[in-house]
Design an enzyme around this catalytic site. Structure first.
Site, PDB file in Angstrom:
ATOM      1  CE  LYS A   1      11.558   0.944  -0.122  1.00 52.28           C
ATOM      2  NZ  LYS A   1      12.702   0.951  -1.557  1.00 52.28           N
TER       3      LYS A   1
ATOM      4  CG  LEU B   1      -1.874  -1.113   1.820  1.00 52.36           C
ATOM      5  CD1 LEU B   1      -2.543  -1.197   2.559  1.00 52.36           C
ATOM      6  CD2 LEU B   1      -2.356  -1.191   0.290  1.00 52.36           C
ATOM      7  N   PRO B   2       0.488   2.235  -0.437  1.00 54.05           N
ATOM      8  CG  PRO B   2      -1.081   4.097  -1.267  1.00 54.05           C
ATOM      9  CD  PRO B   2      -0.973   2.930  -0.522  1.00 54.05           C
TER      10      PRO B   2
ATOM     11  CE  LYS C   1       6.132   6.520   0.998  1.00 56.14           C
ATOM     12  NZ  LYS C   1       6.036   4.890   1.440  1.00 56.14           N
TER      13      LYS C   1
ATOM     14  CB  THR D   1       8.280   2.861   2.120  1.00 53.64           C
ATOM     15  OG1 THR D   1       8.476   1.381   0.593  1.00 53.64           O
ATOM     16  CG2 THR D   1       8.957   2.852   2.693  1.00 53.64           C
TER      17      THR D   1
END
Ligand code: NAD
Length: 294
Positions: free
Chosen positions: A171, A65-66, A246, A96
């Site tokens: 990440k 998902l975003p 983001k 992420t």
């Protein structure tokens, strides 16, 4: 063969789910966008009407998902998916998101007797399609061993970064570095072209010299240098500028929480924010090239 629910069939999730189908797994997918479900069905998967539907009868759930709010919204709360997933199941959360958000979902999953890994990926949409992603996982080492076969159907390099949330920390560090070398590459490409060099010649010289990096190797930001790179397709597809922004925000939060000094990451965040202000948030993140030529 396993039955797997896959939630979030976007740029990354769809090709990842298709690779699970190719590996012989039975995949029931859900996304808010109907055309994504149609593409999964065309590849041999099954479309579900909701995330709850998708997890019916499965013991492995993968999500892509975003951002944090989507993941927390999916799994947590009285009506969250964790309340419906069978105890003993495995959740592989590949989006992420903030390390703290991942830790929250880990804790809630553990309370339900559900094993989880935060398993964000690197390698872009090409890596997702080719099944060559890098997974950076956080959680128990024994859980990773249970998940290894599933992850191997979607990726080539599978790392155990540490306990819950550690995959997300790895990440955000990686993506901060990616943003910095993409910006440096775009700046150098513009400098060379402005001074009369052919972009392909310059790209090849730097790729094979001490400036060589992943952006030059796989993802040149100058249009026409690499046929398959988003730059050669009007910066469409790939990894959206708003998603990179983001991730740079997550890196800054991690830096803030530990008092780490990250001036390059901070500048990269400002430049990516500027891209969004200019209405370029949906373009691939290599579109930062435009900052130096428009
Ligand atoms: P995307 O926006 O293309 O896909 C996200 C999908 O999730 C969309 O199809 C959306 O409809 C769906 N979705 C949102 N909320 C949902 C819900 N509640 N239930 C079901 N579906 C829902 O994004 P993407 O590029 O595939 O990226 C996904 C994640 O992977 C992000 O966290 C991103 O940072 C990360 N990532 C992306 C890349 C890349 O190159 N695109 C590379 C590495 C990591």
């Amino acid at each position: 063969m396993s039955k797997i629910a896959f939630i979030g069939l976007g740029h990354m999730g769809l090709p990842m789910a298709c690779n699970l189908v190719k590996a012989g797994h039975e995949v029931s997918g859900f996304d808010l966008v109907p055309s994504a479900l149609e593409q999964l069905v065309a590849a041999g998967g099954k479309a579900s009407n909701s995330a709850r539907d998708a997890i019916e009868g499965v013991q492995i759930v993968v999500s892509m998902l975003p951002a944090s709010r989507h993941v927390e919204g999916l799994y947590l709360g009285d009506d969250g998916l964790l309340s419906y997933i069978q105890a003993g199941s495995l959740v592989l959360e590949c989006s992420t998101i903030a390390p703290d958000a991942a830790r929250k979902v880990h804790a809630a999953a553990a309370q339900m007797g559900i094993e989880m890994l935060d398993a964000p990926v690197s390698g872009g949409t090409a890596g997702a399609a080719a099944g060559t992603l890098t997974f950076m996982t956080g959680g128990a080492a024994a859980t990773l061993e249970k998940a290894r076969e599933i992850l191997a159907a979607m990726g080539k390099n599978i790392f155990h970064a540490g306990p819950a949330g550690a995959g997300q920390v790895a990440k955000v560090c990686n993506n901060q570095l990616l943003a910095v070398h993409m910006l440096g590459t775009a700046e150098a490409m513009a400098l060379g072209v402005a001074n009369g060099l052919d972009p392909s010649a310059l790209a090849e010289i730097m790729r094979q010299s001490s400036g060589g990096n992943w952006s030059l190797e796989k993802y040149n930001p100058w249009p026409g240098v690499m046929e398959n790179a988003p730059a050669s397709h009007d910066y469409s597809g790939g990894f959206a500028t708003e998603l990179m922004t983001k991730d740079l925000g997550l890196a800054q939060e991690a830096a803030q929480s530990t008092g780490s000094s990250t001036p390059m990451g901070s500048l990269a965040l400002q430049l990516y924010r500027l891209m969004i202000k200019q209405g370029k948030g949906k373009l691939d993140f290599s579109a930062v090239q435009k900052l130096f030529v428009e």
